[in-house]
Design an enzyme around this catalytic site. Structure first.
Site, PDB file in Angstrom:
ATOM      1  CG  ASP A  61      -1.735   1.236   1.384  1.00 52.50           C
ATOM      2  OD1 ASP A  61      -2.631   1.456   0.557  1.00 52.50           O
ATOM      3  OD2 ASP A  61      -1.469   2.007   2.323  1.00 52.50           O
ATOM      4  CD  GLU A 133      -3.303  -1.954  -1.203  1.00 48.73           C
ATOM      5  OE1 GLU A 133      -3.540  -0.741  -1.352  1.00 48.73           O
ATOM      6  OE2 GLU A 133      -3.636  -2.588  -0.179  1.00 48.73           O
TER       7      GLU A 133
END
Length: 245
Positions: A61, A133
């Protein structure tokens, strides 16, 4: 028991090979890719909760955020911080990540337990976005930021132009509305002034009216495009120089 373990290892090795070919990347440390593909349901089933992709998702992320901020900062030097923030939010949101994951068929590579498999986990947007992610985080650890950046930008390339266009035009409309509302005025009214051309090559002209007064026009190949062009022109004409986010 030993036979089951051997079968599991063969399955994992085959999966990793297939997925690397699918993603067009090759990991030095295959265990990182395996972890990125391991949903918590699978990791818990294997009695190894820390081997799920949740920690890699946390890292990925941050990697994705940095790559997108850097890209937008250099690609759109004329845009405000507010607009860049909105563009980034649309690029890193769950829906966009899930769309990219579907494009590379990431769902087929995931390791899930039987319950999650039955519940359609391979198609769940949240699960796909998290795995995407995690994949970014794994690649960053395996080969560094530059390779992760190249991989991410290649995946995103087909979506940059349309997303930027849509956000810019929506931003023009919202800014125009803000401009009117701050002055206590009524919202703009959009009207088609004229249309011309053959059916396969239509052109439209849309006018923006403030209290029955025409203030700007815009053209486009459809009414939406013409309205967006008109909003941009009206904002430049009426609100330029005023401070709006």
């Amino acid at each position: 028991m030993k036979h089951q373990h051997h079968t599991l290892l063969k399955h994992q090795q085959s999966l990793l090979q297939t997925c690397q070919e699918k993603f067009k990347i090759s990991f030095f440390d295959k265990s990182l890719l395996l972890q990125a593909l391991s949903h918590s349901s699978y990791a818990n089933e294997q009695r190894s909760p820390l081997a799920s992709n949740e920690r890699l998702e946390f890292l990925g992320d941050a990697v994705l955020d940095l790559v997108m901020v850097e890209y937008l900062f250099h690609q759109f030097p004329e845009h405000s911080e507010g607009l860049l923030t909105r563009m980034k939010a649309n690029l890193v949101c769950e829906a966009m990540l899930a769309k990219i994951a579907q494009h590379i068929d990431l769902g087929r590579c995931l390791l899930l337990n039987k319950g999650e498999e039955r519940d359609g986990g391979r198609q769940k947007s949240a699960l796909l976005a998290d795995a995407m992610e995690a994949l970014f985080g794994a690649l960053y650890l395996d080969q560094g930021l530059n390779i992760a950046r190249i991989f991410i930008l290649q995946l995103y390339q087909p979506y940059f132009h349309d997303l930027a266009e849509n956000l810019l035009t929506k931003d023009a409309k919202s800014k125009l509305n803000e401009c009117r509302q701050k002055g206590g005025n009524t919202l703009p009214e959009y009207r088609v002034i004229r249309e011309w051309g053959d059916d396969h090559a239509k052109q439209y002209e849309v006018g923006i009216f403030f209290d029955e007064t025409l203030v700007a026009t815009g053209t486009g190949q459809n009414k939406k495009e013409a309205s967006q062009d008109a909003a941009h022109n009206a904002y430049q004409h009426v609100c330029k120089g005023m401070k709006h986010e």
